[in-house]
Structures are given as C-alpha cells and as structure tokens.
Design an enzyme around this catalytic site. Structure first.
Site, PDB file in Angstrom:
ATOM      1  N   ASN A 207     -10.455 -17.777  30.406  1.00  0.00           N
ATOM      2  CA  ASN A 207     -11.558 -18.144  31.306  1.00  0.00           C
ATOM      3  C   ASN A 207     -11.149 -17.810  32.730  1.00  0.00           C
ATOM      4  O   ASN A 207     -10.011 -17.391  32.974  1.00  0.00           O
ATOM      5  CB  ASN A 207     -11.925 -19.624  31.145  1.00  0.00           C
ATOM      6  CG  ASN A 207     -10.748 -20.522  31.443  1.00  0.00           C
ATOM      7  OD1 ASN A 207     -10.237 -20.556  32.550  1.00  0.00           O
ATOM      8  ND2 ASN A 207     -10.281 -21.251  30.420  1.00  0.00           N
ATOM      9  N   ASP A 277     -10.597 -24.377  24.138  1.00  0.00           N
ATOM     10  CA  ASP A 277     -10.891 -25.333  23.065  1.00  0.00           C
ATOM     11  C   ASP A 277     -10.635 -24.713  21.691  1.00  0.00           C
ATOM     12  O   ASP A 277     -10.511 -25.423  20.703  1.00  0.00           O
ATOM     13  CB  ASP A 277     -12.346 -25.795  23.141  1.00  0.00           C
ATOM     14  CG  ASP A 277     -12.553 -26.776  24.292  1.00  0.00           C
ATOM     15  OD1 ASP A 277     -11.583 -27.467  24.648  1.00  0.00           O
ATOM     16  OD2 ASP A 277     -13.672 -26.827  24.836  1.00  0.00           O
ATOM     17  N   LYS A 287      -2.034  -3.589  18.881  1.00  0.00           N
ATOM     18  CA  LYS A 287      -3.360  -3.490  19.479  1.00  0.00           C
ATOM     19  C   LYS A 287      -4.374  -3.125  18.386  1.00  0.00           C
ATOM     20  O   LYS A 287      -4.139  -2.166  17.630  1.00  0.00           O
ATOM     21  CB  LYS A 287      -3.338  -2.403  20.564  1.00  0.00           C
ATOM     22  CG  LYS A 287      -4.622  -2.340  21.330  1.00  0.00           C
ATOM     23  CD  LYS A 287      -4.568  -1.226  22.367  1.00  0.00           C
ATOM     24  CE  LYS A 287      -5.961  -0.927  22.848  1.00  0.00           C
ATOM     25  NZ  LYS A 287      -6.181   0.427  23.245  1.00  0.00           N
ATOM     26  N   PHE A 322     -10.295 -33.851  34.162  1.00  0.00           N
ATOM     27  CA  PHE A 322     -11.400 -33.139  34.808  1.00  0.00           C
ATOM     28  C   PHE A 322     -12.489 -32.895  33.769  1.00  0.00           C
ATOM     29  O   PHE A 322     -12.192 -32.819  32.578  1.00  0.00           O
ATOM     30  CB  PHE A 322     -10.921 -31.797  35.370  1.00  0.00           C
ATOM     31  CG  PHE A 322     -10.380 -31.902  36.772  1.00  0.00           C
ATOM     32  CD1 PHE A 322      -9.243 -32.639  37.030  1.00  0.00           C
ATOM     33  CD2 PHE A 322     -11.025 -31.268  37.831  1.00  0.00           C
ATOM     34  CE1 PHE A 322      -8.743 -32.753  38.320  1.00  0.00           C
ATOM     35  CE2 PHE A 322     -10.534 -31.371  39.125  1.00  0.00           C
ATOM     36  CZ  PHE A 322      -9.391 -32.115  39.367  1.00  0.00           C
ATOM     37  N   LYS A 336     -16.297 -38.750  28.320  1.00  0.00           N
ATOM     38  CA  LYS A 336     -14.935 -38.183  28.238  1.00  0.00           C
ATOM     39  C   LYS A 336     -13.903 -39.162  28.812  1.00  0.00           C
ATOM     40  O   LYS A 336     -12.812 -39.319  28.274  1.00  0.00           O
ATOM     41  CB  LYS A 336     -14.858 -36.880  29.041  1.00  0.00           C
ATOM     42  CG  LYS A 336     -15.302 -35.669  28.243  1.00  0.00           C
ATOM     43  CD  LYS A 336     -15.220 -34.387  29.048  1.00  0.00           C
ATOM     44  CE  LYS A 336     -16.070 -33.321  28.373  1.00  0.00           C
ATOM     45  NZ  LYS A 336     -16.290 -32.142  29.188  1.00  0.00           N
ATOM     46  N   LYS A 340     -11.145 -40.416  26.222  1.00  0.00           N
ATOM     47  CA  LYS A 340      -9.776 -39.918  26.400  1.00  0.00           C
ATOM     48  C   LYS A 340      -8.862 -40.966  27.027  1.00  0.00           C
ATOM     49  O   LYS A 340      -7.734 -40.652  27.402  1.00  0.00           O
ATOM     50  CB  LYS A 340      -9.792 -38.626  27.237  1.00  0.00           C
ATOM     51  CG  LYS A 340     -10.573 -37.484  26.568  1.00  0.00           C
ATOM     52  CD  LYS A 340     -10.299 -36.122  27.179  1.00  0.00           C
ATOM     53  CE  LYS A 340     -11.226 -35.069  26.587  1.00  0.00           C
ATOM     54  NZ  LYS A 340     -10.831 -33.699  26.863  1.00  0.00           N
TER      55      LYS A 340
HETATM   56  N1  CTP Z   1      -8.285 -30.740  28.022  1.00  0.00           N
HETATM   57  C1  CTP Z   1      -7.023 -30.684  27.434  1.00  0.00           C
HETATM   58  N2  CTP Z   1      -6.831 -29.999  26.281  1.00  0.00           N
HETATM   59  C2  CTP Z   1      -7.844 -29.346  25.692  1.00  0.00           C
HETATM   60  C3  CTP Z   1      -9.131 -29.383  26.277  1.00  0.00           C
HETATM   61  C4  CTP Z   1      -9.315 -30.083  27.452  1.00  0.00           C
HETATM   62  O1  CTP Z   1      -6.090 -31.279  27.980  1.00  0.00           O
HETATM   63  N3  CTP Z   1      -7.611 -28.686  24.575  1.00  0.00           N
HETATM   64  C5  CTP Z   1      -8.473 -31.521  29.260  1.00  0.00           C
HETATM   65  C6  CTP Z   1      -8.821 -30.700  30.480  1.00  0.00           C
HETATM   66  O2  CTP Z   1      -7.657 -30.331  31.194  1.00  0.00           O
HETATM   67  C7  CTP Z   1      -9.689 -31.666  31.283  1.00  0.00           C
HETATM   68  C8  CTP Z   1     -10.344 -32.514  30.211  1.00  0.00           C
HETATM   69  O3  CTP Z   1      -9.554 -32.373  29.048  1.00  0.00           O
HETATM   70  O4  CTP Z   1      -8.906 -32.517  32.080  1.00  0.00           O
HETATM   71  C9  CTP Z   1     -11.766 -32.176  29.890  1.00  0.00           C
HETATM   72  O5  CTP Z   1     -11.906 -30.823  29.612  1.00  0.00           O
HETATM   73  P1  CTP Z   1     -13.329 -30.194  29.261  1.00  0.00           P
HETATM   74  O6  CTP Z   1     -13.118 -28.774  28.846  1.00  0.00           O
HETATM   75  O7  CTP Z   1     -14.331 -30.487  30.342  1.00  0.00           O
HETATM   76  O8  CTP Z   1     -13.793 -31.054  28.049  1.00  0.00           O
HETATM   77  P2  CTP Z   1     -13.550 -30.981  26.537  1.00  0.00           P
HETATM   78  O9  CTP Z   1     -12.935 -32.284  26.134  1.00  0.00           O
HETATM   79  O10 CTP Z   1     -12.829 -29.735  26.140  1.00  0.00           O
HETATM   80  O11 CTP Z   1     -15.056 -30.964  25.987  1.00  0.00           O
HETATM   81  P3  CTP Z   1     -16.193 -29.826  26.083  1.00  0.00           P
HETATM   82  O12 CTP Z   1     -15.484 -28.517  26.299  1.00  0.00           O
HETATM   83  O13 CTP Z   1     -16.866 -29.927  24.783  1.00  0.00           O
HETATM   84  O14 CTP Z   1     -17.083 -30.235  27.224  1.00  0.00           O
END
Ligand code: CTP
Length: 404
Positions: A207, A277, A287, A322, A336, A340
């Site tokens: 990303n 995720d 490759k 975040f 969240k 969490k």
């Molecule tokens: N985070 C993490 N590990 C992951 C995914 C997210 O530690 N595998 C942490 C991020 O660093 C952030 C928080 O979880 O502090 C929320 O991340 P976000 O991507 O907004 O949420 P998700 O829990 O992944 O949910 P979604 O993508 O479905 O909104």
C-alpha cells in the site's frame, strides 16, 4: 488530558505576542486558561483571548465560578504551571511585595506551582533599582525568569526590555513540561509504514503508506526522552534521533515477529503501520512469466499484530491503534478500539481532505476507552504526532501517578 498552563497577561504592549504564544500552546496539546488585568485589555481583546485559548477569560475577582469556590483558588489549583507574560514592572512589584488587589495578583499569591515570568518594559524601567530588586526577589523565591531581549522597543528606542519571542517562551515551557518524562525511563514500541507481501521474486502486495506519521510519533516520543523501538515497513524516510532504534521489516509476519520480541519491555505501544490484511499463500521464488490466461493469487489472512499483542496487555501498558476508514468511520473506529483492547484509537477518515497516506498533513479523531472523541484540526503530521504523544504520556503519567 492536556497539561494545564495558566497564563497571566498584564498591561504592556507585548501582550499582543502572548496571543501567538497561547495559540502555540493550544496547538501543541496544552490546555490554557488566561487571567488578564484590566490594563492588559487595553492591548488585547477578551474575544481574541477566549477564542485562542478555547476557554473563558478571567479578569474579575468576584465572579462566581462553576466549582463554587473562589476563582483565584480554583485557578491556582487547576494549573500545573503558570506563566506571566508580559510581566510588567507593576505586577512584578506587586508579587515581590505580596500585594493582591486584582484577580491576577491574588491568584499568583495563591499559586504553589512553578511560575515563569517574561518581563517586558522600557530599558530604564528594567534598570530601575526597585524593579531590579523585585526581579531578584522573585528569582530567589523560585520564580523562573524568561529574560527580556535587546531590540527595538515600543518607546521607539533600541535597548533591553523586549519580551522574549513567543516561540522561545513556548520552548522553555514545553521543555520544562517534557523534562518530567525524561527521568522516567519510559519505553515505547511504534510501528510505521506499510508492509509488502511478496507474490514472486519481484512483485508484492503493498500500500502507499510512507511511514511519515509513525516516524513523527517516534521522533516526538524520543524528544520527550522516551526510548523508542520503531518497527517500520519499507520507507524512504530517514530516522536520525538517537533515542529511536529502527528495525526495518518487509512483511506482516516479520513485523509481528519483531514486535513480539519487544512488546514485553514497552510501556507504550503505538501501532500506526498499515499492515497487509492478506498475504499470498504461495510465494514464487522466481519472477512469474506472463501468460495468456487469468492469473489467480490465493490469499490468506495475516495475524492482527495489534490485537494479538494487546490481548496480553499488562496493567500499566498503554496501547494505541490507528483506524483508516471510508464509511461509518466513528462507529468502526470505536468497534476496533474495544475489540482490540486499546486505550486510544486514532481515526483517519479518507473523506477528510488532507488525511491519510502520502500527505504531509493529517486530520484525525482521537477516541478513548470512554468513547470520548477529540476532533483535531487538519495539521502537519508532526503536530498531530505532538498531540497524540501528549495524550498518551498524560495517560501514562496518570496511570503510574509520579510526582510532578
Ligand atoms: N493492524 C495490525 N495488524 C494487522 C492489521 C492491522 O497490527 N494485520 C493494526 C494497524 O496497525 C492499526 C489497527 O490495527 O493500528 C487497525 O488497522 P486497520 O487496517 O484500520 O483495521 P483492520 O483491523 O485491519 O480492519 P479493516 O482493514 O477491516 O478495516
């Protein structure tokens, strides 16, 4: 809860510079209340002071306040520190001699917290034996002088007597407040940047996070004397602060691994990383060659690092996550925060202009465990970082309750 600074404005032309100072303090997360003398209001208006400080202005001794206690006592108890700027010859003389004839002088006599004062007056007045004596008395009694400077004075002469500039006064106060944390041996774990999940030898799922927000947080923590472990995905940005120990990682799995090794010793954990995720089930060593038919890549979920670590949160640890959302932002962020087991969640909404990835600015909401929402203005990521760090350090301090 920000640190409380009580600003006393007495009647000198330098009062106009105090307005900039109030703005700087508020912008950096301090809560400011102001007492002005009647004479001060010849130079600056109540509306300006109240708008900038975001609080009611106090001028009148006998106004009944909400706490049903006398205003000067309530304000002196509320304040963590007090600043007198500008400090005129008159107010300096009153305090040195125990005179209490208005709200400001009476409050100062009731203050048993650190008081800073920034004298501002004509050079001859500053050199007058009575003023010199009174300044000396204040200093001997523990008041901290922010010395006036040489320069062009309001009386159209050059000389000593200009009030120190707002930025300098801010630094003195900010350094003083942050020094409280310097001796506390606090450790923090911060994640930043995006992760890369390899598809083959050269391609990945990633990303556009640059890591700037997390680096700013690490830098501000380090400026407060906190020892920071920064675990960061691929980022072109440098870190130079000697209190920041940087570990570069590529994947979510590597980030998890490093964080698991560091979390036990951390007092504060702030996870700003945009962690993938999903990760490909297979990584091709070579490759991949182009083919005519569709290519399917099977993905599996990564471990939620934040959730995993926060599920073993120790009593005095503080966890901050975040959330980057595009819809039902507040609702999702609150969900969240609780799911969490966090103390704070910092919400970025992609509907807010100037927020999120690849910008120098950010617009965030800070939500705490009581679901209280603090809506911050659009500002530089450095300033957002200051605000987040102040909230977290105040919370940490409240948890372990050290003496100020
Ligand atoms: N985070 C993490 N590990 C992951 C995914 C997210 O530690 N595998 C942490 C991020 O660093 C952030 C928080 O979880 O502090 C929320 O991340 P976000 O991507 O907004 O949420 P998700 O829990 O992944 O949910 P979604 O993508 O479905 O909104």
């Amino acid at each position: 809860m920000a640190k409380h600074i009580l600003v006393g404005i007495s009647g000198g032309i330098a009062a106009y510079k105090t307005l900039t100072l109030i703005r700087l303090l508020v912008k950096n997360g301090y809560e400011v209340k102001v007492i002005a003398t009647e004479h001060a209001l010849q130079f600056v208006t109540p509306l300006t002071i109240e708008t900038l400080s975001n609080n009611k202005l106090y001028v009148n001794m006998f106004e009944v306040n909400q706490e049903r206690t006398t205003t000067h006592i309530a304000l002196s108890q509320w304040a963590d520190i007090c600043l007198l700027a500008p400090a005129t010859a008159n107010i300096i003389g009153k305090i040195a001699n125990g005179i209490a004839d208005d709200a400001l002088s009476t409050t100062l006599l009731a203050m048993n917290k650190p008081v800073f004062f920034a004298p501002a007056m004509n050079e001859n007045m500053l050199n007058h034996f009575a003023v010199e004596h009174n300044i000396q008395v204040l200093k001997e009694k523990g008041y901290i002088e922010i010395q006036p400077k040489e320069g062009f004075l309001a009386c159209q002469q050059n000389g000593k007597g200009r009030m120190a500039e707002p930025e300098e006064i801010f630094k003195v106060l900010d350094d003083y407040c942050s020094s409280v944390y310097k001796n506390m041996n606090i450790k923090a774990l911060v994640t930043a940047g995006g992760t890369r999940e390899p598809i083959d030898a050269v391609r990945y799922i990633g990303n556009s996070s640059t890591g700037l927000m997390g680096i700013c947080i690490a830098d501000v923590l380090a400026d407060y004397g906190v020892k920071v472990d920064l675990v960061i995905g691929p980022s072109a940005l440098q870190t130079t602060n000697k209190n920041v120990q940087r570990t570069n990682v590529q994947t979510a799995a590597q980030m998890l691994d490093v964080c698991q090794n560091k979390v036990d010793t951390a007092d504060i954990v702030i996870m700003s990383a945009a962690v993938a995720d999903y990760t490909p089930v297979y990584k091709f060593d070579k490759k991949l060659k182009k083919q005519e038919q569709n290519l399917q890549i099977q993905l599996q979920p990564t471990v939620d690092i934040l959730k995993t670590l926060a599920s073993n949160k120790k009593e005095n640890q503080i966890f901050v996550g975040f959330a980057l959302e595009t819809d039902h932002e507040i609702e999702n962020a609150k969900q969240k925060l609780h799911a969490k087991n966090l103390d704070f969640i910092v919400l970025n909404s992609l509907n807010d202009k100037g927020a999120g990835f690849e910008t120098a600015t950010n617009k965030v909401y800070i939500i705490d465990r009581n679901d209280t929402i603090e809506n911050l203005p659009l500002q530089l990521k450095q300033d957002v970082a200051h605000h987040i760090v102040k909230r977290v350090l105040n919370e940490f301090q409240a948890k372990i309750k050290p003496q100020l």
